[in-house]
Design a protein around this motif. Sequence first.
Motif, PDB file in Angstrom:
ATOM      1  N   GLU A 105      -2.626   5.903  -0.440  1.00  9.85           N
ATOM      2  CA  GLU A 105      -3.847   5.318   0.117  1.00  9.85           C
ATOM      3  C   GLU A 105      -3.965   5.549   1.622  1.00  9.85           C
ATOM      4  O   GLU A 105      -5.024   5.327   2.204  1.00  9.85           O
ATOM      5  CB  GLU A 105      -3.875   3.819  -0.172  1.00  9.85           C
ATOM      6  CG  GLU A 105      -3.832   3.475  -1.648  1.00  9.85           C
ATOM      7  CD  GLU A 105      -3.577   2.005  -1.877  1.00  9.85           C
ATOM      8  OE1 GLU A 105      -4.526   1.213  -1.714  1.00  9.85           O
ATOM      9  OE2 GLU A 105      -2.429   1.643  -2.206  1.00  9.85           O
ATOM     10  N   LEU A 133      -8.438   9.018   3.350  1.00  8.20           N
ATOM     11  CA  LEU A 133      -7.183   8.277   3.436  1.00  8.20           C
ATOM     12  C   LEU A 133      -7.189   7.475   4.731  1.00  8.20           C
ATOM     13  O   LEU A 133      -7.847   7.851   5.699  1.00  8.20           O
ATOM     14  CB  LEU A 133      -5.979   9.222   3.438  1.00  8.20           C
ATOM     15  CG  LEU A 133      -5.573   9.903   2.135  1.00  8.20           C
ATOM     16  CD1 LEU A 133      -4.426  10.868   2.416  1.00  8.20           C
ATOM     17  CD2 LEU A 133      -5.154   8.879   1.096  1.00  8.20           C
ATOM     18  N   THR A 134      -6.419   6.403   4.769  1.00  7.83           N
ATOM     19  CA  THR A 134      -6.321   5.578   5.973  1.00  7.83           C
ATOM     20  C   THR A 134      -5.231   6.117   6.896  1.00  7.83           C
ATOM     21  O   THR A 134      -4.069   6.217   6.483  1.00  7.83           O
ATOM     22  CB  THR A 134      -5.995   4.118   5.617  1.00  7.83           C
ATOM     23  OG1 THR A 134      -7.002   3.604   4.757  1.00  7.83           O
ATOM     24  CG2 THR A 134      -5.903   3.263   6.868  1.00  7.83           C
ATOM     25  N   LYS A 165       0.839  -1.188   0.000  1.00  4.97           N
ATOM     26  CA  LYS A 165       0.000   0.000   0.000  1.00  4.97           C
ATOM     27  C   LYS A 165       0.880   1.245   0.000  1.00  4.97           C
ATOM     28  O   LYS A 165       1.796   1.386   0.789  1.00  4.97           O
ATOM     29  CB  LYS A 165      -0.905   0.011   1.225  1.00  4.97           C
ATOM     30  CG  LYS A 165      -1.794   1.252   1.318  1.00  4.97           C
ATOM     31  CD  LYS A 165      -2.648   1.250   2.567  1.00  4.97           C
ATOM     32  CE  LYS A 165      -3.815   0.293   2.419  1.00  4.97           C
ATOM     33  NZ  LYS A 165      -4.775   0.435   3.559  1.00  4.97           N
ATOM     34  N   LYS A 166       0.585   2.170  -0.911  1.00  5.63           N
ATOM     35  CA  LYS A 166       1.365   3.404  -1.005  1.00  5.63           C
ATOM     36  C   LYS A 166       0.897   4.388   0.057  1.00  5.63           C
ATOM     37  O   LYS A 166      -0.305   4.581   0.253  1.00  5.63           O
ATOM     38  CB  LYS A 166       1.221   4.005  -2.399  1.00  5.63           C
ATOM     39  CG  LYS A 166       1.832   3.144  -3.501  1.00  5.63           C
ATOM     40  CD  LYS A 166       1.707   3.803  -4.859  1.00  5.63           C
ATOM     41  CE  LYS A 166       2.366   2.949  -5.930  1.00  5.63           C
ATOM     42  NZ  LYS A 166       2.267   3.575  -7.278  1.00  5.63           N
ATOM     43  N   LYS A 218      -2.950  11.953  -2.332  1.00  7.25           N
ATOM     44  CA  LYS A 218      -3.941  10.946  -2.705  1.00  7.25           C
ATOM     45  C   LYS A 218      -4.089  10.896  -4.219  1.00  7.25           C
ATOM     46  O   LYS A 218      -4.180   9.814  -4.822  1.00  7.25           O
ATOM     47  CB  LYS A 218      -5.291  11.244  -2.052  1.00  7.25           C
ATOM     48  CG  LYS A 218      -6.359  10.199  -2.373  1.00  7.25           C
ATOM     49  CD  LYS A 218      -7.703  10.550  -1.760  1.00  7.25           C
ATOM     50  CE  LYS A 218      -8.751   9.511  -2.165  1.00  7.25           C
ATOM     51  NZ  LYS A 218     -10.096   9.858  -1.654  1.00  7.25           N
TER      52      LYS A 218
END
Length: 215
Positions: free
Chosen positions: A91, A116-117, A3-4, A86
Amino acid sequence: MAKKVIVSFSGGKDSMLSLHKAIQDGFEPIAIMTTINNTKGESWFHNISIDHLKQVSSSLGIPLLLVECSGENYELSFENALKTMKDLGAEGCVFGDIDIEEHRTWCSDRCNNINLTPIFPLWNGNREELVKEFISLGYKAMIKKVNLKNMGMEFLGETLSIDLLEKIKMTGSDVCGENGEYHTFVYDGPLFSREIQIEILEKQSSENIGWLMVC
């Protein structure tokens, strides 16, 4: 595929350790993001120069996003920067907070507003164990700023070590500086391709804050 993520990066020990752990956990940092006081031309809170931040970015091999802002538009500027990242594929955003709920809530709210997380690799870790882990990994962090209500000017310019942690504890300060007792600048470590060279110019103080002038 990893995940980026974007990493909220102060240049201090906690943000560096969170970056280290995020990479260990399989995340791919596409940039480190630092907020810059637009009236001083250096990072908020840690007072690190833009030049030194660029050197860190180059040594880490991770792009740097500088977010110039005032205290009044800090929150909005932070969110706008997250939106930019983003759009570039991020992410989630990595933060170095440990256990202060108010800080976690602020960071989470910024991310949630952009969808976003929020990621907290250090969350609920033992403060002393985390700073000792940071040192044991081989990172080098110089004390750049101190709250003179807690610690003296003699700590400025010192590099964190197990012995220095004991001296910090003897002042009654939190060993990790989580209550704002001190701030650091990380200049070398396992993620660095080269050490950042620092020349100490002088120590300065104003009211209850002492800081190190470097180049």
